[in-house]
Motif scaffolding. Sequence first.
Motif, PDB file in Angstrom:
ATOM      1  N   GLU A 194       0.476 -76.888 -24.701  1.00 13.30           N
ATOM      2  CA  GLU A 194      -0.651 -77.804 -24.599  1.00 13.30           C
ATOM      3  C   GLU A 194      -1.979 -77.059 -24.769  1.00 13.30           C
ATOM      4  OE1 GLU A 194       1.445 -80.891 -21.395  1.00 13.30           O
ATOM      5  OE2 GLU A 194      -0.264 -79.666 -20.831  1.00 13.30           O
ATOM      6  N   VAL A 195      -2.116 -75.919 -24.100  1.00 10.16           N
ATOM      7  CA  VAL A 195      -3.357 -75.149 -24.178  1.00 10.16           C
ATOM      8  C   VAL A 195      -3.646 -74.745 -25.618  1.00 10.16           C
ATOM      9  CG1 VAL A 195      -4.446 -72.955 -23.556  1.00 10.16           C
ATOM     10  CG2 VAL A 195      -3.300 -74.328 -21.798  1.00 10.16           C
ATOM     11  N   ARG A 197      -2.306 -76.321 -15.139  1.00 10.58           N
ATOM     12  CA  ARG A 197      -0.845 -76.422 -15.082  1.00 10.58           C
ATOM     13  C   ARG A 197      -0.183 -75.098 -15.503  1.00 10.58           C
ATOM     14  NH1 ARG A 197      -2.043 -81.715 -16.916  1.00 10.58           N
ATOM     15  NH2 ARG A 197      -1.862 -81.099 -19.108  1.00 10.58           N
ATOM     16  N   ARG A 198      -0.740 -74.438 -16.505  1.00  5.10           N
ATOM     17  CA  ARG A 198      -0.180 -73.143 -16.937  1.00  5.10           C
ATOM     18  C   ARG A 198      -0.346 -72.089 -15.846  1.00  5.10           C
ATOM     19  NH1 ARG A 198      -3.153 -69.972 -21.669  1.00  5.10           N
ATOM     20  NH2 ARG A 198      -4.632 -69.797 -19.947  1.00  5.10           N
ATOM     21  N   ARG A 215       5.619 -75.419 -21.677  1.00  6.48           N
ATOM     22  CA  ARG A 215       4.980 -76.701 -21.991  1.00  6.48           C
ATOM     23  C   ARG A 215       3.459 -76.578 -21.851  1.00  6.48           C
ATOM     24  NH1 ARG A 215       9.264 -78.747 -18.894  1.00  6.48           N
ATOM     25  NH2 ARG A 215       7.872 -78.952 -17.097  1.00  6.48           N
ATOM     26  N   ALA A 216       3.003 -75.962 -20.741  1.00 10.31           N
ATOM     27  CA  ALA A 216       1.564 -75.828 -20.515  1.00 10.31           C
ATOM     28  C   ALA A 216       0.921 -74.924 -21.554  1.00 10.31           C
ATOM     29  CB  ALA A 216       1.308 -75.287 -19.103  1.00 10.31           C
ATOM     30  N   GLU A 217       1.592 -73.846 -21.919  1.00 10.72           N
ATOM     31  CA  GLU A 217       1.038 -72.947 -22.926  1.00 10.72           C
ATOM     32  C   GLU A 217       0.929 -73.657 -24.276  1.00 10.72           C
ATOM     33  OE1 GLU A 217      -0.380 -69.345 -24.677  1.00 10.72           O
ATOM     34  OE2 GLU A 217      -0.306 -70.146 -22.650  1.00 10.72           O
ATOM     35  N   ALA A 242      -4.621 -78.674 -18.585  1.00 11.62           N
ATOM     36  CA  ALA A 242      -3.472 -77.924 -19.112  1.00 11.62           C
ATOM     37  C   ALA A 242      -3.518 -76.475 -18.658  1.00 11.62           C
ATOM     38  CB  ALA A 242      -3.448 -78.007 -20.634  1.00 11.62           C
ATOM     39  N   THR A 243      -4.718 -75.913 -18.619  1.00 14.64           N
ATOM     40  CA  THR A 243      -4.863 -74.533 -18.159  1.00 14.64           C
ATOM     41  C   THR A 243      -4.470 -74.399 -16.696  1.00 14.64           C
ATOM     42  OG1 THR A 243      -6.664 -74.189 -19.738  1.00 14.64           O
ATOM     43  CG2 THR A 243      -6.464 -72.600 -17.940  1.00 14.64           C
ATOM     44  N   GLY A 256       8.072 -74.976 -17.468  1.00 15.97           N
ATOM     45  CA  GLY A 256       6.732 -75.494 -17.214  1.00 15.97           C
ATOM     46  C   GLY A 256       5.667 -74.653 -17.887  1.00 15.97           C
ATOM     47  N   TRP A 257       5.839 -73.349 -17.858  1.00 13.75           N
ATOM     48  CA  TRP A 257       4.862 -72.467 -18.497  1.00 13.75           C
ATOM     49  C   TRP A 257       4.837 -72.695 -20.010  1.00 13.75           C
ATOM     50  CZ3 TRP A 257       4.313 -68.856 -22.230  1.00 13.75           C
ATOM     51  CH2 TRP A 257       3.179 -68.031 -22.174  1.00 13.75           C
TER      52      TRP A 257
END
Length: 614
Positions: free
Chosen positions: A122-123, A151-152, A118-120, A148-149, A115-116
């Motif tokens: 996106e950011v 979610r990260r 994917r979120a990173e 996105a931030t 998850g991290w």
Amino acid sequence: MTAALVVPVIVPYAESVSALPFPGDDPAALSAAADRLFDTAQHLARLDDTVTDARAALSGAWRGAAAATGEAEIDAVRTALDEGTGRLYRARGALLALADDLTSVRTAVDVARSGWLRAEGEVRALQHAIRMADCATVAPLQEELRLATVRRDVATAAWDDHLRRADAATAECASALTATVGGAPVFRAGRGVVTADLGEALGTDRMSSDDLFRSSLAQETDAEAAWVALGPAAQAFARTTAGTLPPAESGPALRAAWFRSRSWTEQQAVLHDDPRSVGAADGLPAAVRHQANLLILDRRDAELAVMIAAPPPAAVSAPSWPMFDQSSLADRFLRAGLQDERDAIASVRLALSVPRSQEVYLLDVDPTGRGRAVIAVGDPDSAAHVATYVPGTGSGIGSLGGELDRVDAWAAGTAEHGARDVAAIAWVGYEAPSDVVVATRDAYADVAAPALVAFQQGLRVAHQGKPAQATVVAHSYGSSVVAAAASGGRSLAADRLVLVAGTGLEVASVADLALDGVDADELPGRVFAVMHENDFIQYTGLAHGGSPYEADFGAQVIVTGRHQQLPGDADPGLLDLRSPFLDLFHAHGAYQDPGSIEQRVISALIVDAPVPVR
């Protein structure tokens, strides 16, 4: 358009996070440790059954006061076995519970990591898109970036929660094991039922954080590979908590205690930050020193290769005659010295690579000058007999292979006496005289003595289990070093001394020597002087004064050769010239020749066995 921009973009920081190891140790290793405890518990249960059957058999045939006392002793043994079995089962349960917890944590951490990432991604992608977008599209992208931030951050918080959960599970297991194994009643032959701390045996006294079992139950076989596998983030964290190894002046015992108080990862952090201090630290485990000293060789060899390959410094002005260019001449001398040091490193590596009777450990190394190196054949931390060999004139890294041949032959020769657990060390750990003329000086021995004292103390501090029988064997000028280390207010941690072809000592008799734990009246039976009847050294006048071969010195004299004499003979006969061929110079270096009477004599003395007659 926005959807197309939201793609995982792996950036350096994300790569470092994805490479982080799971928290805690390997659940499979914990389960294997639990299985070992289960096997031990089963063994104790079988012993309990045997003792119960023995008591039942005796109860009808053995009566009186002695029988009552015997039955009480047997009942105490049964109680100890029952208690020990129960404690082992509880310890096994704690290990299995931790293995289950860590398996669950690993799965959760893997999800959080994904998850991290994917979120990173996106950011980073959205940040790039915002920099490139026009004013009309910036607002929607900024909203996407905000989400996105979030979610990260959620993934980061989940990661931290899982790490805390792993630490909590580890601490809970440590507490359970400490309560389970501390103060256990055990049966010791000749002492009956006594209280013991099984925690020391299991390593619970060294547990910390998620490194709990790595240094005690996991039994890492390749420490260097395990350290690399931790990754930079975990290594950096270990460095922040490790601390600094106390200085050499604090002594082997204090340094060893400090090192044992650190977790495995912290020990590795200290080792990699300062391998020279760890590699030379008397009292630390042989395997740790070996790893540190190999690291020293690798790093220094790489440095030397770069320095030698570097272009020479530009001359201030071009001289008319190149042969008189002082800067060029100095550069050649410098490079020659660097190459000599690199050749010394190659010599050490060659000595380590030669097949020996046992595994070898590099306990100290310095490739500068004539160099020094201390190498053990066999593990001195666990061997029942440990022999330290101090060579004489001309020794250094250049002679390392021959010195290892000596100790290997002596250690292997102890098999003649049924010994199977012997470690022998080539202590090329001092600046020895370069030739026989310089060897007339006492200064080399006086300088080397404190280092030998500390080394022997370190061997006793690092040894595990029952104390080893320690023998120090010295050849030629090495006898002067040993005598200096065991006199003048110093005491040497050894059970016996074997002085081979000595050049004379700075002491007049064994009464001037001191060995740790050996009473003065026992010294005459603990100091042996060995000489081949044809050894040329006997004709040199024994430049350093006291001769261990004189009757009034008080040592046990052994003369080998055609006219061998054993301890107790009245006349050593060192000047016996009846041999038809005086192989003077070969005799001085032949004390390690495999199968020779000299090798067999020294092998016997190392394990305190009867000296062979022929």
